[in-house]
Write an enzyme that holds these catalytic residues in place. Sequence first.
Site: not given
Length: 172
Positions: A139-142
């Site tokens: 889950i690409p919070c970056h």
Amino acid sequence: MEVNVYNSPLGDIWYATEGDALAGLWFEGQKHFPPWLERNAASDAISGPMIGPMTGASGKVARWLQRFFEGSNPSLDFSLSPQGTPFQKKVWAKLLEIPYGETVTYGELARLLDGEAKSGLAVRAVAGAVGRNPISIIIPCHRVLGAGGRLTGYAAGLQRKAALLGIEGCSI
């Protein structure tokens, strides 16, 4: 729950699966690293009963991580089961819509969510939910940046955030 460790180029990544779903994925020592996992990570008995075999969802997650760190955009062949509030889950679902190799700002993310909720979401509330993402990388919070594209706010550290964006070919 089955827990495994993936030795990434950016440090150990701990992940927990339940059945066919990934429930959590954290860099060792990051903010919000689960306390129950911290005790096991600090222990010399890492190979105890918590560590599961690399089959089923655990094996799929390890293969996904391997492909990601090799620089490809792997597709998910396992389900995600993050635990959080309804609001957090809504934010995390929106994170999954950010394309590989692209970024958005916290403000843009809040506006995207607000367009659906029509509630005047505060950027801080959205940023808080992004920061509590229990399934880092996947889950690409970056991919969420500060105003003006500033590198800010990553539970596993800004160096790792920059490295993950670099793997995806993002210039920041």
